[in-house]
Design an enzyme around this catalytic site. Sequence first.
Site, PDB file in Angstrom:
ATOM      1  NE  ARG A   3      69.247  73.135  62.583  1.00 45.36           N
ATOM      2  CZ  ARG A   3      69.205  72.307  61.523  1.00 45.36           C
ATOM      3  NH1 ARG A   3      69.780  72.618  60.365  1.00 45.36           N
ATOM      4  NH2 ARG A   3      68.572  71.147  61.607  1.00 45.36           N
ATOM      5  N   GLY A   4      71.998  70.711  63.720  1.00 43.56           N
ATOM      6  CA  GLY A   4      71.718  69.401  63.120  1.00 43.56           C
ATOM      7  C   GLY A   4      72.776  68.434  63.634  1.00 43.56           C
ATOM      8  CB  ALA A   5      72.460  65.117  65.234  1.00 43.19           C
ATOM      9  CG  ASN A  22      64.248  64.709  65.527  1.00 48.16           C
ATOM     10  OD1 ASN A  22      65.397  65.047  65.227  1.00 48.16           O
ATOM     11  ND2 ASN A  22      63.234  64.981  64.725  1.00 48.16           N
ATOM     12  NE  ARG A  82      71.752  73.126  70.390  1.00 49.06           N
ATOM     13  CZ  ARG A  82      70.928  72.908  69.352  1.00 49.06           C
ATOM     14  NH1 ARG A  82      71.414  72.794  68.117  1.00 49.06           N
ATOM     15  NH2 ARG A  82      69.624  72.821  69.539  1.00 49.06           N
ATOM     16  CD  GLN A 117      65.275  74.685  64.029  1.00 44.00           C
ATOM     17  OE1 GLN A 117      64.084  74.992  64.141  1.00 44.00           O
ATOM     18  NE2 GLN A 117      66.047  74.493  65.077  1.00 44.00           N
ATOM     19  CG  ASP A 130      68.934  66.143  67.644  1.00 47.02           C
ATOM     20  OD1 ASP A 130      67.808  66.226  67.113  1.00 47.02           O
ATOM     21  OD2 ASP A 130      69.874  66.909  67.396  1.00 47.02           O
TER      22      ASP A 130
HETATM   23  O1  MRU Z   1      68.088  72.383  67.221  1.00 37.69           O
HETATM   24  P1  MRU Z   1      68.554  71.764  65.936  1.00 37.69           P
HETATM   25  O2  MRU Z   1      68.175  72.545  64.732  1.00 37.69           O
HETATM   26  O3  MRU Z   1      70.029  71.429  65.984  1.00 37.69           O
HETATM   27  O4  MRU Z   1      67.752  70.383  65.887  1.00 37.69           O
HETATM   28  C1  MRU Z   1      67.999  69.530  64.806  1.00 37.69           C
HETATM   29  C2  MRU Z   1      67.099  68.343  64.767  1.00 37.69           C
HETATM   30  O5  MRU Z   1      66.318  68.109  65.665  1.00 37.69           O
HETATM   31  C3  MRU Z   1      67.270  67.401  63.615  1.00 37.69           C
HETATM   32  O6  MRU Z   1      66.059  66.770  63.322  1.00 37.69           O
HETATM   33  C4  MRU Z   1      68.318  66.334  63.982  1.00 37.69           C
HETATM   34  O7  MRU Z   1      69.507  66.930  64.435  1.00 37.69           O
HETATM   35  C5  MRU Z   1      68.622  65.435  62.843  1.00 37.69           C
HETATM   36  S1  MRU Z   1      69.448  66.303  61.553  1.00 37.69           S
HETATM   37  C6  MRU Z   1      69.904  65.194  60.352  1.00 37.69           C
END
Ligand code: MRU
Length: 320
Positions: free
Chosen positions: A45-47, A234, A79, A183, A224
């Site tokens: 996870r995370g962009a 985000n 996603r 998270q 994101d």
């Molecule tokens: O649902 P997630 O855990 O994938 O969401 C992640 C976020 O919202 C982060 O803030 C975003 O991806 C930036 S990560 C460098």
Amino acid sequence: MRRTVDWADGAIVIVDQVALPGEYRTLVLRTVTELVDAIQRLAVRGAPALGAAGALGVALAAYQGGDVRAEADRIAHARPTAVNLAWGVQRALAQLPHGADAVLAEARAMLDEDEQRNRTASAHAAELVLDACQRRPLRLLSHCNTGHLATVAWGTALGVVWHLHARGLVESVLVDETRPLLQGSRLTAWELEQAGVPYRVQPDGAAAAAMARGLVDCVLVGADRIAANGDVANKIGTYGLAIAAAHHGVPFVVVAPTSTVDKTIATGSDIAIEERAAAELTEFGGTQIAPDGAAAFNPAFDVTPAKLITAVVTENGVYR
Ligand code: MRU
């Protein structure tokens, strides 16, 4: 710390983010179906990490043959909100006419670039924070997880903490727990613990009160998807944080690689927001906590208007 997303022996290897903080272990993904499942369960996870995983997924599909473009499409749509996922898939797919080895080489290059871009963007943001905030050492506020685990390596907003901590400039980090999937309390707290950075976990609802008490010098978040006008999608709760920060005169800084910018989207209202299962809210740790049949509103992300953001910082510099 090893790379969050990598390639070894013909398969994708990810750090299993569902197992943390209890266990630091890897998962080996050998098929596109396993990758899509890992993305949807948030094992990866995370962009920026999703961008890398998407690119490696195309390499996996290319080596396995069949309809690679259909498989790539399945990965890109696993996603909807983080543009990095589709970006990673498209960039790797562009090499398909040159064969599977070329696809993998492109994906691997993207992994290398990710760490460098994050280090550069967060270094720019660290300088901005030092300009914007007078107090030393700094008290920072983090939402969701934007560290090593959200990227191939290093991190974006949490990367700013690594730079500042290395210079002895961080007093502590307030870590929003980040309901409902935690998270913040599971992943960001674990990363700060590993790095020896002082931190306190707080409920998301405490962030405005912390600002009102003067406990926050700067809010640092990732993104994101960033629309052409600077609106930022985000993790859910980011918009409320930005409103609170504006109200209290606290700088609100977004840190992201340029792969998170989507110039095809004019404003944040055009960004698709993922809605997740009600059970993430109506259950906790496998135990039902809401009445039988309770309905839920569970958007995974929100959109913060550009006017509430002090600056968006990428590897190319600071955009106020
Ligand atoms: O649902 P997630 O855990 O994938 O969401 C992640 C976020 O919202 C982060 O803030 C975003 O991806 C930036 S990560 C460098």
